[in-house]
Every structure is written in structure tokens, then in C-alpha cells.
Design a protein around this motif. Structure first.
Motif, mmCIF file in Angstrom:
data_model
loop_
_atom_site.group_PDB
_atom_site.id
_atom_site.type_symbol
_atom_site.label_atom_id
_atom_site.label_comp_id
_atom_site.label_asym_id
_atom_site.label_seq_id
_atom_site.Cartn_x
_atom_site.Cartn_y
_atom_site.Cartn_z
ATOM 1 N N GLU A 16 0.805 -1.229 0.000
ATOM 2 C CA GLU A 16 0.000 0.000 0.000
ATOM 3 C C GLU A 16 0.836 1.276 0.000
ATOM 4 O OE1 GLU A 16 -3.856 1.871 2.275
ATOM 5 O OE2 GLU A 16 -2.449 0.675 3.446
ATOM 6 N N PRO A 17 1.815 1.426 0.881
ATOM 7 C CA PRO A 17 2.582 2.682 0.872
ATOM 8 C C PRO A 17 3.499 2.842 -0.339
ATOM 9 C CG PRO A 17 3.430 1.194 2.550
ATOM 10 C CD PRO A 17 2.176 0.571 1.999
ATOM 11 N N GLU A 18 3.742 1.773 -1.078
ATOM 12 C CA GLU A 18 4.621 1.849 -2.247
ATOM 13 C C GLU A 18 3.912 2.375 -3.494
ATOM 14 O OE1 GLU A 18 7.905 1.347 -2.219
ATOM 15 O OE2 GLU A 18 7.693 0.996 -0.062
ATOM 16 N N CYS A 19 2.587 2.377 -3.496
ATOM 17 C CA CYS A 19 1.830 2.769 -4.681
ATOM 18 C C CYS A 19 1.804 4.285 -4.845
ATOM 19 C CB CYS A 19 0.400 2.234 -4.599
ATOM 20 S SG CYS A 19 -0.569 2.636 -6.069
ATOM 21 N N PRO A 20 2.413 4.803 -5.916
ATOM 22 C CA PRO A 20 2.444 6.255 -6.110
ATOM 23 C C PRO A 20 1.092 6.854 -6.490
ATOM 24 C CG PRO A 20 3.384 5.160 -8.005
ATOM 25 C CD PRO A 20 3.115 4.091 -6.975
ATOM 26 N N ASN A 21 0.147 6.023 -6.906
ATOM 27 C CA ASN A 21 -1.177 6.506 -7.316
ATOM 28 C C ASN A 21 -2.252 6.281 -6.265
ATOM 29 O OD1 ASN A 21 -0.227 7.292 -9.894
ATOM 30 N ND2 ASN A 21 -0.423 5.197 -10.615
ATOM 31 N N GLU A 22 -1.859 5.740 -5.123
ATOM 32 C CA GLU A 22 -2.813 5.411 -4.055
ATOM 33 C C GLU A 22 -3.932 4.509 -4.567
ATOM 34 O OE1 GLU A 22 -3.978 9.127 -2.249
ATOM 35 O OE2 GLU A 22 -1.964 9.445 -1.453
ATOM 36 N N ALA A 23 -3.553 3.551 -5.429
ATOM 37 C CA ALA A 23 -4.529 2.622 -6.003
ATOM 38 C C ALA A 23 -4.784 1.423 -5.096
ATOM 39 C CB ALA A 23 -4.044 2.135 -7.370
ATOM 40 N N ILE A 24 -3.891 1.171 -4.145
ATOM 41 C CA ILE A 24 -4.016 0.007 -3.274
ATOM 42 C C ILE A 24 -4.702 0.412 -1.973
ATOM 43 C CG2 ILE A 24 -2.746 -1.773 -2.010
ATOM 44 C CD1 ILE A 24 -0.552 -1.533 -4.168
ATOM 45 N N TYR A 25 -5.664 -0.384 -1.574
ATOM 46 C CA TYR A 25 -6.408 -0.084 -0.344
ATOM 47 C C TYR A 25 -6.801 -1.391 0.338
ATOM 48 C CZ TYR A 25 -10.425 -1.259 -3.261
ATOM 49 O OH TYR A 25 -11.306 -1.914 -4.090
ATOM 50 N N GLN A 26 -7.095 -1.306 1.625
ATOM 51 C CA GLN A 26 -7.511 -2.479 2.391
ATOM 52 C C GLN A 26 -8.955 -2.804 2.056
ATOM 53 O OE1 GLN A 26 -5.736 -4.578 4.660
ATOM 54 N NE2 GLN A 26 -7.579 -5.747 4.282
ATOM 55 N N GLY A 27 -9.182 -3.990 1.493
ATOM 56 C CA GLY A 27 -10.523 -4.449 1.194
ATOM 57 C C GLY A 27 -11.104 -5.151 2.411
ATOM 58 N N GLU A 28 -12.209 -5.845 2.213
ATOM 59 C CA GLU A 28 -12.848 -6.538 3.335
ATOM 60 C C GLU A 28 -11.982 -7.648 3.903
ATOM 61 O OE1 GLU A 28 -16.938 -7.707 3.014
ATOM 62 O OE2 GLU A 28 -17.405 -5.962 1.781
ATOM 63 N N GLU A 29 -11.278 -8.381 3.026
ATOM 64 C CA GLU A 29 -10.455 -9.502 3.492
ATOM 65 C C GLU A 29 -8.972 -9.327 3.180
ATOM 66 O OE1 GLU A 29 -11.976 -13.323 2.422
ATOM 67 O OE2 GLU A 29 -14.052 -12.673 2.677
ATOM 68 N N ILE A 30 -8.663 -8.777 2.011
ATOM 69 C CA ILE A 30 -7.281 -8.583 1.595
ATOM 70 C C ILE A 30 -7.138 -7.199 0.961
ATOM 71 C CG2 ILE A 30 -6.818 -11.049 1.196
ATOM 72 C CD1 ILE A 30 -7.263 -10.483 -1.832
ATOM 73 N N TYR A 31 -5.912 -6.813 0.698
ATOM 74 C CA TYR A 31 -5.704 -5.564 -0.030
ATOM 75 C C TYR A 31 -6.235 -5.711 -1.442
ATOM 76 C CZ TYR A 31 -3.022 -3.243 3.564
ATOM 77 O OH TYR A 31 -2.658 -2.611 4.732
ATOM 78 N N GLU A 32 -6.661 -4.600 -2.016
ATOM 79 C CA GLU A 32 -7.201 -4.595 -3.367
ATOM 80 C C GLU A 32 -6.591 -3.441 -4.135
ATOM 81 O OE1 GLU A 32 -11.489 -4.834 -3.450
ATOM 82 O OE2 GLU A 32 -11.528 -6.146 -1.713
ATOM 83 N N ILE A 33 -6.700 -3.496 -5.465
ATOM 84 C CA ILE A 33 -6.173 -2.445 -6.328
ATOM 85 C C ILE A 33 -7.308 -1.864 -7.152
ATOM 86 C CG2 ILE A 33 -4.628 -1.917 -8.248
ATOM 87 C CD1 ILE A 33 -2.762 -4.106 -7.240
ATOM 88 N N ASP A 34 -7.439 -0.544 -7.127
ATOM 89 C CA ASP A 34 -8.426 0.154 -7.937
ATOM 90 C C ASP A 34 -7.872 0.242 -9.362
ATOM 91 O OD1 ASP A 34 -10.030 1.972 -9.298
ATOM 92 O OD2 ASP A 34 -10.155 3.372 -7.606
ATOM 93 N N PRO A 35 -8.474 -0.479 -10.324
ATOM 94 C CA PRO A 35 -7.931 -0.479 -11.683
ATOM 95 C C PRO A 35 -7.974 0.892 -12.356
ATOM 96 C CG PRO A 35 -10.048 -1.591 -11.634
ATOM 97 C CD PRO A 35 -9.670 -1.302 -10.207
ATOM 98 N N ASP A 36 -8.835 1.778 -11.884
ATOM 99 C CA ASP A 36 -8.902 3.118 -12.459
ATOM 100 C C ASP A 36 -7.725 3.990 -12.032
ATOM 101 O OD1 ASP A 36 -11.292 2.544 -13.789
ATOM 102 O OD2 ASP A 36 -12.498 3.161 -12.067
ATOM 103 N N LYS A 37 -7.022 3.580 -10.979
ATOM 104 C CA LYS A 37 -5.864 4.346 -10.500
ATOM 105 C C LYS A 37 -4.530 3.657 -10.773
ATOM 106 C CE LYS A 37 -8.136 6.721 -6.657
ATOM 107 N NZ LYS A 37 -8.077 6.913 -5.194
ATOM 108 N N CYS A 38 -4.565 2.379 -11.119
ATOM 109 C CA CYS A 38 -3.327 1.620 -11.327
ATOM 110 C C CYS A 38 -2.758 1.891 -12.717
ATOM 111 C CB CYS A 38 -3.569 0.117 -11.151
ATOM 112 S SG CYS A 38 -2.092 -0.884 -11.425
ATOM 113 N N THR A 39 -1.496 2.337 -12.755
ATOM 114 C CA THR A 39 -0.798 2.556 -14.016
ATOM 115 C C THR A 39 0.403 1.620 -14.156
ATOM 116 O OG1 THR A 39 0.662 4.254 -13.093
ATOM 117 C CG2 THR A 39 -1.427 5.007 -14.066
ATOM 118 N N GLU A 40 0.479 0.589 -13.302
ATOM 119 C CA GLU A 40 1.648 -0.289 -13.248
ATOM 120 C C GLU A 40 2.906 0.538 -12.982
ATOM 121 O OE1 GLU A 40 2.125 -3.364 -16.269
ATOM 122 O OE2 GLU A 40 0.071 -2.924 -16.897
#
Length: 86
Positions: A16-40
Motif C-alpha cells: 500500500e505505501p509503495e503505490c504512487p497513485n494510491e490505487a491500493i487499499y484495504q478491502g474486506e479480506e485482503i488488499y485490493e487495487i483500484d484499476p482506475d488508478k493503477c498505471t503499473e
């Protein structure tokens, strides 16, 4: 193409802290990635930082969100307001 976090995620909190776009967030069970913010990490780094730090290698490409490198650059520019310098 956006990345995704699989069920193998151990919620170690390192991605989570490594993502420069803040695309990673804590989901209900595991971390998740918002595809609208992920640029790889295109525009920020040469390689996706979340993949580099993940200790269980559970962050593959998300086949449900295919994008070309050009589309990732446009997304980077839209999210950051910066012009891509490659």
C-alpha cells in the motif's frame, strides 16, 4: 493493464505505501487495487513497486482490465496532472 491482488495476499501492509497513485487499499479480506488508478507505476518507476515488495508474489496483471502502454501513460497524466517524460 492494471494489476490485481490475489487471495494469496497475507495482508502484510508493504504494498500500500509503495503505490504512487494510491490505487491500493484495504478491502474486506485482503488488499485490493483500484484499476482506475493503477498505471503499473508507468510515469513513476520502471517496474510496478507493489510487485517488487510483495513477499508472496500475489500481484499479477489483471486480465479483466487490459490496457496498452499508451493508455497507461494517458491515465498517469490524468491522475497526476504531469506530462509523461519517458
Amino acid at each position: 493493464m492494471a494489476l490485481k491482488i490475489t487471495d494469496e495476499c497475507i495482508n502484510c501492509d508493504v504494498c500500500e505505501p509503495e503505490c504512487p497513485n494510491e490505487a491500493i487499499y484495504q478491502g474486506e479480506e485482503i488488499y485490493e487495487i483500484d484499476p482506475d488508478k493503477c498505471t503499473e507505476c508507468v510515469g513513476h518507476y520502471d517496474e510496478p513497486q507493489c510487485q517488487q515488495v510483495c513477499p508472496v508474489d500475489c500481484i499479477p496483471l489483471d486480465e479483466e482490465h487490459p490496457e496498452t502502454n499508451e493508455e497507461l501513460i494517458v491515465k498517469y497524466e490524468k491522475l497526476t496532472g504531469n506530462k509523461f517524460v519517458g
